[in-house]
Design an enzyme around this catalytic site. Structure first.
Site, short mmCIF file in Angstrom:
data_model
loop_
_atom_site.label_atom_id
_atom_site.label_comp_id
_atom_site.label_asym_id
_atom_site.label_seq_id
_atom_site.Cartn_x
_atom_site.Cartn_y
_atom_site.Cartn_z
N ASP A 19 106.68 81.75 -7.14
CA ASP A 19 105.28 82.18 -7.11
C ASP A 19 104.79 82.33 -5.66
O ASP A 19 104.21 81.41 -5.08
CB ASP A 19 104.44 81.15 -7.89
CG ASP A 19 102.97 81.53 -7.97
OD1 ASP A 19 102.57 82.53 -7.35
OD2 ASP A 19 102.23 80.80 -8.66
N TYR A 43 93.00 82.35 -15.86
CA TYR A 43 92.26 82.99 -14.76
C TYR A 43 90.78 83.11 -15.10
O TYR A 43 90.39 83.07 -16.27
CB TYR A 43 92.80 84.41 -14.53
CG TYR A 43 94.07 84.45 -13.72
CD1 TYR A 43 94.05 84.21 -12.36
CD2 TYR A 43 95.28 84.72 -14.33
CE1 TYR A 43 95.22 84.25 -11.63
CE2 TYR A 43 96.45 84.76 -13.60
CZ TYR A 43 96.42 84.52 -12.25
OH TYR A 43 97.57 84.56 -11.52
N SER A 47 100.99 81.94 -4.89
CA SER A 47 100.49 80.58 -4.70
C SER A 47 100.88 80.02 -3.34
O SER A 47 100.05 79.41 -2.65
CB SER A 47 101.03 79.64 -5.80
OG SER A 47 100.37 79.88 -7.00
N GLN A 85 107.30 78.77 -11.18
CA GLN A 85 106.57 78.19 -10.05
C GLN A 85 107.28 78.37 -8.70
O GLN A 85 106.64 78.68 -7.70
CB GLN A 85 106.37 76.70 -10.30
CG GLN A 85 104.96 76.26 -10.07
CD GLN A 85 104.72 74.88 -10.66
OE1 GLN A 85 105.64 74.17 -11.04
NE2 GLN A 85 103.46 74.50 -10.70
N ARG A 94 102.33 83.30 -13.57
CA ARG A 94 101.92 82.02 -12.98
C ARG A 94 102.23 80.89 -13.98
O ARG A 94 101.31 80.22 -14.46
CB ARG A 94 100.44 82.04 -12.62
CG ARG A 94 99.94 83.28 -11.91
CD ARG A 94 100.45 83.47 -10.52
NE ARG A 94 99.95 82.56 -9.51
CZ ARG A 94 98.79 82.70 -8.88
NH1 ARG A 94 97.98 83.69 -9.20
NH2 ARG A 94 98.42 81.85 -7.95
P1 NAD Z 1 92.30 83.62 -7.75
O1 NAD Z 1 92.75 83.78 -6.34
O2 NAD Z 1 92.38 84.78 -8.67
O3 NAD Z 1 90.78 83.11 -7.73
C1 NAD Z 1 90.38 82.02 -6.94
C2 NAD Z 1 89.36 81.19 -7.69
O4 NAD Z 1 88.11 81.89 -7.78
C3 NAD Z 1 89.74 80.84 -9.13
O5 NAD Z 1 89.80 79.44 -9.24
C4 NAD Z 1 88.61 81.44 -9.95
O6 NAD Z 1 88.29 80.66 -11.09
C5 NAD Z 1 87.48 81.47 -8.96
N1 NAD Z 1 86.38 82.38 -9.31
C6 NAD Z 1 86.43 83.62 -9.84
N2 NAD Z 1 85.17 84.13 -10.01
C7 NAD Z 1 84.31 83.17 -9.59
C8 NAD Z 1 82.90 83.09 -9.50
N3 NAD Z 1 82.12 84.08 -9.93
N4 NAD Z 1 82.36 81.96 -9.01
C9 NAD Z 1 83.15 80.94 -8.58
N5 NAD Z 1 84.49 80.95 -8.64
C10 NAD Z 1 85.07 82.06 -9.14
O7 NAD Z 1 93.03 82.40 -8.45
P2 NAD Z 1 94.40 81.67 -8.09
O8 NAD Z 1 94.13 80.62 -7.10
O9 NAD Z 1 95.44 82.67 -7.78
O10 NAD Z 1 94.80 80.98 -9.47
C11 NAD Z 1 93.89 80.69 -10.45
C12 NAD Z 1 94.61 80.16 -11.72
O11 NAD Z 1 95.93 80.69 -11.88
C13 NAD Z 1 94.84 78.69 -11.69
O12 NAD Z 1 93.78 77.97 -12.03
C14 NAD Z 1 95.93 78.52 -12.72
O13 NAD Z 1 95.41 78.51 -14.02
C15 NAD Z 1 96.71 79.74 -12.54
N6 NAD Z 1 97.93 79.36 -11.79
C16 NAD Z 1 98.95 78.79 -12.47
C17 NAD Z 1 100.11 78.43 -11.78
C18 NAD Z 1 101.28 77.81 -12.52
O14 NAD Z 1 101.12 77.37 -13.62
N7 NAD Z 1 102.44 77.78 -11.93
C19 NAD Z 1 100.23 78.68 -10.43
C20 NAD Z 1 99.15 79.26 -9.77
C21 NAD Z 1 98.02 79.60 -10.46
#
Ligand code: NAD
Length: 385
Positions: A130, A228, A133, A127, A122
């Site tokens: 991905d 994460y 996403s 990007q 990620r």
């Molecule tokens: P995910 O689907 O794994 O999780 C969804 C959300 O649930 C996250 O924001 C996480 O913090 C939250 N969460 C987990 N446990 C929790 C709890 N107990 N209570 C409340 N919230 C909780 O996450 P995702 O959407 O796939 O991506 C998360 C992170 O991945 C992003 O914040 C980012 O840092 C990273 N990301 C980076 C890129 C990039 O740079 N290109 C792209 C996508 C994602």
């Protein structure tokens, strides 16, 4: 290089790995594209459209699966599909490798080079590849529409001759990719939105979308490497539940998206909290497939618990099949081109994107976590046979 696009056979899967517009671009760049007849039908892309884009339509399953150099797919393989792949061939798809380590072993045994799109890092550099996403954004959008459709109230504020209608209140739990899109969609529909996430860093993003961030002070680190969320302690889960209870109680729609990679989804909305909600309120639990964020969720079902509708959707991106396929096709074709040099596959395992996404190659499972999960899970009957 001959690239194959197969018909998805998973129940409910409507997406296709390449759409005709993307096929046309790949053909221009010298790829030979073969599409299994009917592959795009469920996403409203017809054989004629693929043919017009320069693809060859293949009617025989054996010819397609067994005849191409690289096979492109959306849903993880069913066990019998592993047998259809050409020995020594290459596969790019979602694979759920940690959930299916024995199938990964089977792919390795068959000398198949398999790339799991969910393992693309990620990072900013990756990007455009991905797919996690792009598909999560669709799930967040669709979750709000499902919630709005099930809610016996308006979302926006209305001032009418028949009286003034206050806006709906939406509470989004988990503000990752899906959660942020859910916030944006609920705001576009005119709702008042609150959101919570255990990663404090998302506060600004939540606020920039016009939602209020619900702060919960936890006495432990909640962020793992790569940005994460971490799995938190039972004490922290309890503190979280207490802090969000009042927001769940007053919400008309609760959208839960909280996940921790490789772990069951955290339980955040208890049965007691659901019973405090107003009759007619709705919960849409996007973590249903990972065990659910709500105690009342049943994956793939819509139930009513003490007057509250609880929806546990599975594979939501598939329900927006045209755009989900369009976005997936962009991700997977960018990845394919990334792996191609002078018309052939060129695998540079010093490269972080190639190394992270490649699960099997040269008769071995290359991914350490998948190797570890082999020991934790019994082989499936289909794999043993
Ligand atoms: P995910 O689907 O794994 O999780 C969804 C959300 O649930 C996250 O924001 C996480 O913090 C939250 N969460 C987990 N446990 C929790 C709890 N107990 N209570 C409340 N919230 C909780 O996450 P995702 O959407 O796939 O991506 C998360 C992170 O991945 C992003 O914040 C980012 O840092 C990273 N990301 C980076 C890129 C990039 O740079 N290109 C792209 C996508 C994602």
């Amino acid at each position: 290089m001959k690239i194959g696009v197969v018909k998805e056979r998973e129940v409910g899967e409507q997406r296709v790995a390449l759409i005709p517009d993307v096929v046309a671009k790949l053909v221009q760049q010298g790829y030979v594209i073969q599409v299994e007849s009917g592959a795009g039908e469920m996403a409203h892309f017809h054989d004629d459209d693929y043919q017009a884009a320069g693809a060859e339509i293949i009617n025989s399953l054996e010819d397609l699966w067994g005849g191409v150099d690289v096979l492109l797919k959306v849903a993880p393989l069913r066990d019998r599909e592993v047998e259809w792949l050409r020995t020594g061939g290459t596969l790019i798809s979602f694979l759920n490798p940690l959930g299916n380590p024995w199938q990964m072993q089977h792919l390795a045994d068959r000398q198949i080079t398999a790339f799991a799109l969910e393992c693309v890092p990620r990072t900013s550099r990756a990007q455009s590849m991905d797919a996690l996403s792009s598909q999560a954004a669709i799930a967040g959008y669709q979750a709000v529409l499902q919630g709005a459709a099930a809610l016996p109230r308006f979302f926006p504020m209305l001032t009418t001759a028949a009286g003034t209608i206050p806006p709906a209140k939406v509470f989004v739990i988990g503000a990752g990719v899906a959660g942020l899109q859910a916030i944006a969609t609920a705001r576009r529909l005119g709702a008042i939105v609150e959101a919570f996430d255990i990663r404090p860093a998302v506060k600004e993003e939540v606020q920039s979308l016009g939602a209020k961030f619900v702060e919960v002070a936890l006495q432990e680190d909640t962020v793992a490497s790569g940005g994460y969320a971490k799995e938190v302690s039972e004490a922290a889960k309890h503190t979280t539940q207490e802090a969000i209870a009042a927001h769940v109680q007053t919400a008309d729609v609760v959208i839960t998206t909280a996940q921790v990679p490789g772990k069951p989804a955290p339980l955040l909305v208890t049965e007691r909290m659901v019973s405090t909600m107003k009759p007619g309120s709705v919960i849409v639990d996007l973590a249903a497939e990972q065990g659910g964020n709500c105690a009342c969720t049943e994956p793939g079902r819509e139930i009513v618990h003490q007057g509250v509708t609880v929806i546990g959707p599975v594979n939501l991106p598939s329900s927006l099949a045209i755009h989900a396929s369009q976005m997936y096709a962009k991700n997977i074709s960018t990845f394919l081109k990334y792996l191609t040099k002078e018309g052939s596959l060129y695998l540079d395992f010093e490269d972080d994107i190639t190394a992270a996404a490649c699960i099997t190659h040269g008769g071995e499972i290359r991914n350490e976590r998948v190797r570890q999960s082999l020991h934790a899970q019994e082989p499936s009957i289909a794999t043993v046979a």
